[in-house]
Design an enzyme around this catalytic site. Structure first.
Site, PDB file in Angstrom:
ATOM      1  N   TRP A   1      41.025  29.314  52.342  1.00 18.47           N
ATOM      2  CA  TRP A   1      39.607  29.559  52.638  1.00 18.47           C
ATOM      3  C   TRP A   1      39.321  29.248  54.103  1.00 18.47           C
ATOM      4  O   TRP A   1      39.212  28.078  54.488  1.00 18.47           O
ATOM      5  CB  TRP A   1      38.726  28.678  51.739  1.00 18.47           C
ATOM      6  CG  TRP A   1      38.879  29.020  50.297  1.00 18.47           C
ATOM      7  CD1 TRP A   1      38.279  30.055  49.637  1.00 18.47           C
ATOM      8  CD2 TRP A   1      39.697  28.354  49.325  1.00 18.47           C
ATOM      9  NE1 TRP A   1      38.674  30.081  48.327  1.00 18.47           N
ATOM     10  CE2 TRP A   1      39.543  29.041  48.095  1.00 18.47           C
ATOM     11  CE3 TRP A   1      40.544  27.256  49.357  1.00 18.47           C
ATOM     12  CZ2 TRP A   1      40.194  28.668  46.936  1.00 18.47           C
ATOM     13  CZ3 TRP A   1      41.196  26.877  48.205  1.00 18.47           C
ATOM     14  CH2 TRP A   1      41.023  27.578  47.013  1.00 18.47           C
TER      15      TRP A   1
ATOM     16  N   HIS B   1      33.248  29.060  48.687  1.00 16.05           N
ATOM     17  CA  HIS B   1      33.254  29.609  47.329  1.00 16.05           C
ATOM     18  C   HIS B   1      32.155  28.897  46.521  1.00 16.05           C
ATOM     19  O   HIS B   1      31.553  27.930  47.006  1.00 16.05           O
ATOM     20  CB  HIS B   1      34.631  29.483  46.655  1.00 16.05           C
ATOM     21  CG  HIS B   1      35.258  28.118  46.720  1.00 16.05           C
ATOM     22  ND1 HIS B   1      36.441  27.813  46.113  1.00 16.05           N
ATOM     23  CD2 HIS B   1      34.855  26.961  47.311  1.00 16.05           C
ATOM     24  CE1 HIS B   1      36.761  26.555  46.332  1.00 16.05           C
ATOM     25  NE2 HIS B   1      35.802  26.016  47.060  1.00 16.05           N
TER      26      HIS B   1
ATOM     27  N   ARG C   1      32.965  33.019  54.874  1.00 14.94           N
ATOM     28  CA  ARG C   1      34.329  32.749  55.341  1.00 14.94           C
ATOM     29  C   ARG C   1      34.478  33.191  56.781  1.00 14.94           C
ATOM     30  O   ARG C   1      33.920  34.213  57.181  1.00 14.94           O
ATOM     31  CB  ARG C   1      35.351  33.457  54.450  1.00 14.94           C
ATOM     32  CG  ARG C   1      35.289  32.875  53.054  1.00 14.94           C
ATOM     33  CD  ARG C   1      36.457  33.206  52.196  1.00 14.94           C
ATOM     34  NE  ARG C   1      36.187  32.719  50.836  1.00 14.94           N
ATOM     35  CZ  ARG C   1      36.930  32.974  49.797  1.00 14.94           C
ATOM     36  NH1 ARG C   1      38.013  33.715  49.929  1.00 14.94           N
ATOM     37  NH2 ARG C   1      36.606  32.503  48.601  1.00 14.94           N
TER      38      ARG C   1
ATOM     39  N   GLN D   1      29.556  35.432  45.264  1.00  8.89           N
ATOM     40  CA  GLN D   1      30.468  35.104  44.161  1.00  8.89           C
ATOM     41  C   GLN D   1      29.629  34.699  42.956  1.00  8.89           C
ATOM     42  O   GLN D   1      28.478  34.286  43.090  1.00  8.89           O
ATOM     43  CB  GLN D   1      31.367  33.923  44.535  1.00  8.89           C
ATOM     44  CG  GLN D   1      32.551  34.308  45.396  1.00  8.89           C
ATOM     45  CD  GLN D   1      33.567  33.187  45.521  1.00  8.89           C
ATOM     46  OE1 GLN D   1      33.298  32.037  45.175  1.00  8.89           O
ATOM     47  NE2 GLN D   1      34.731  33.519  46.026  1.00  8.89           N
TER      48      GLN D   1
ATOM     49  N   VAL E   1      42.492  24.307  39.081  1.00  8.89           N
ATOM     50  CA  VAL E   1      42.715  24.718  37.683  1.00  8.89           C
ATOM     51  C   VAL E   1      44.196  24.594  37.337  1.00  8.89           C
ATOM     52  O   VAL E   1      45.061  24.694  38.207  1.00  8.89           O
ATOM     53  CB  VAL E   1      42.234  26.170  37.420  1.00  8.89           C
ATOM     54  CG1 VAL E   1      40.728  26.270  37.400  1.00  8.89           C
ATOM     55  CG2 VAL E   1      42.841  27.142  38.405  1.00  8.89           C
TER      56      VAL E   1
ATOM     57  N   ALA F   1      37.207  27.707  33.959  1.00  8.64           N
ATOM     58  CA  ALA F   1      36.354  28.106  35.094  1.00  8.64           C
ATOM     59  C   ALA F   1      36.854  29.440  35.625  1.00  8.64           C
ATOM     60  O   ALA F   1      38.039  29.766  35.490  1.00  8.64           O
ATOM     61  CB  ALA F   1      36.411  27.050  36.186  1.00  8.64           C
TER      62      ALA F   1
END
Ligand code: FA5
Length: 346
Positions: free
Chosen positions: A156, A177, A203, A217, A260, A314
């Site tokens: 990112w 994000h 970004r 997003q 995650v 998620a």
């Protein structure tokens, strides 16, 4: 001198009586109140008069000027009204003509799709919550298992800024994000949580046909007892069907995001070629639409959720990329270049 002023007053009033047009009135104003008028000359000549006479003449001349100005204003209004009445009478102003239609605004395509997607998730029991565009490093990175110097920070490209606090300047950033909202929401609630977060993200990257520096997003996450990868799959496959149509196929493949475990990317079969392979899907037959996974146990621990009791999933999707797929648009920059010919098509 006073007599001259009286004579000026009656002459001016006499002439005014017979005037009935704006242009005639303007000529009258110049004649009696203009820079070269007799009244202005009297006022200019006051300085040369003896004191007593100066006082009396000055007062009378100023009174006359105020009087003529007021009279002029009244006459102007009367003439304007009679001119309007005359033009209506002559049919120049046709009040029966239809008015000019005022242009109606419309929703931007991203707003439309954003609302549609929120509706789909709300129907599945998700709650919509928004969060701040300007974020602390902690929420955007640290709490999501991306400490300082972690190579995943390179995923990112970040726009940094400083923020003045009592302890001095602190680094802040424009969120890269919507995932920081996972932490903010879980910090303030106990499970079960089932939330989606639409919002802008930023970004630091050069724009091209598929990359913008600012885009939308939609984050989604659910945490409770006994939530499994099958729940994530069921939710997202159902979402894809409701958004893209019953006939669309979807698939999961492994992917990596530090927050995650396991991480997946979801793709749907290409609209254009129905999975056969074409330019849009780079010959693969599949188009990637989002990143997702099971919330990492370390992330749960950080918000005081016991990972032995609670689990969660998620996901995060890019809105403009979805729009591009849905409408076959080949350049993301079209959305924010304000070309009405493009925007009116939606
Ligand atoms: C993320 O931003 C993760 N936060 C997503 C996530 C959430 C993963 C929760 C796991 C769990 P990524 O950087 O891949 O991941 O961005 C997600 C989506 O944003 C991409 O699939 C893509 O659709 C869109 N996207 C990414 N960069 C751009 C860009 N420069 N312009 C437009 N859309 C972009």
């Amino acid at each position: 001198m006073i007599a001259k002023l009286d004579e000026l007053r009656s002459r001016a009033l006499g002439e005014l009586d017979s005037i009935d047009t704006s242009s005639g009135l303007e000529a009258w104003r110049i004649r009696y109140l203009g820079r070269k008028s007799a009244l202005t000359e009297v006022l200019r000549g006051l300085a040369t008069l003896p004191l007593e006479e100066k006082r009396a003449t000055g007062a009378a001349a100023n009174e006359l000027r105020t009087f003529l100005e007021k009279t002029l204003t009244l006459k102007e209004e009367a003439i304007r009204e009679s001119e309007i009445a005359r033009s209506i009478e002559q049919g120049q102003l046709d009040v029966t003509l239809p008015g000019r239609p005022s242009a109606l605004g419309r929703l931007h395509p991203t707003t439309k799709l954003l609302r549609h997607i929120c509706d789909i998730f709300m129907a599945m029991g998700f709650e919509v919550i928004e969060g701040p565009d300007v974020e602390w490093d902690y929420y955007n990175f640290e709490a999501l298992n991306i400490p300082q110097d972690h190579p995943a920070r390179d995923m990112w490209d970040t726009l940094w800024m400083d923020f003045e606090t009592e302890d001095g300047r602190q680094p802040m950033l424009l969120r890269t994000h919507t995932s920081p909202m996972q932490i903010r929401v879980m910090e303030s609630r106990r499970p079960p949580v089932r939330v989606i977060v639409p919002g802008k993200v930023y970004r630091y990257e050069a724009t091209d046909a598929t990359h913008e520096a600012m885009f939308y997003q939609i984050e989604g996450f659910a945490v409770d007892k006994n939530i499994t990868l099958a729940d994530l799959k069921g939710t997202l496959f159902e979402f894809a069907k409701r958004l893209f149509g019953e006939e669309r196929k979807a698939r999961f493949r492994c992917d990596y995001f530090p927050f995650v475990e396991p991480g997946v990317e979801m793709a749907i079969d290409c609209f254009l070629c129905n999975g056969a392979g074409c330019q849009l899907c780079s010959g693969s037959g599949w188009i990637e639409i989002l990143g997702a996974g099971m919330v990492h146990p370390d992330v749960l621990r950080r918000v005081d959720y016991d990972p032995d009791v609670y689990t969660g999933f998620a996901f995060g999707l890019g809105l403009e990329r979805m729009l591009m797929l849905k409408y076959g648009i080949d350049d993301i920059r079209l959305f924010y270049s304000n070309d009405l010919r493009f925007l009116r098509q939606f």
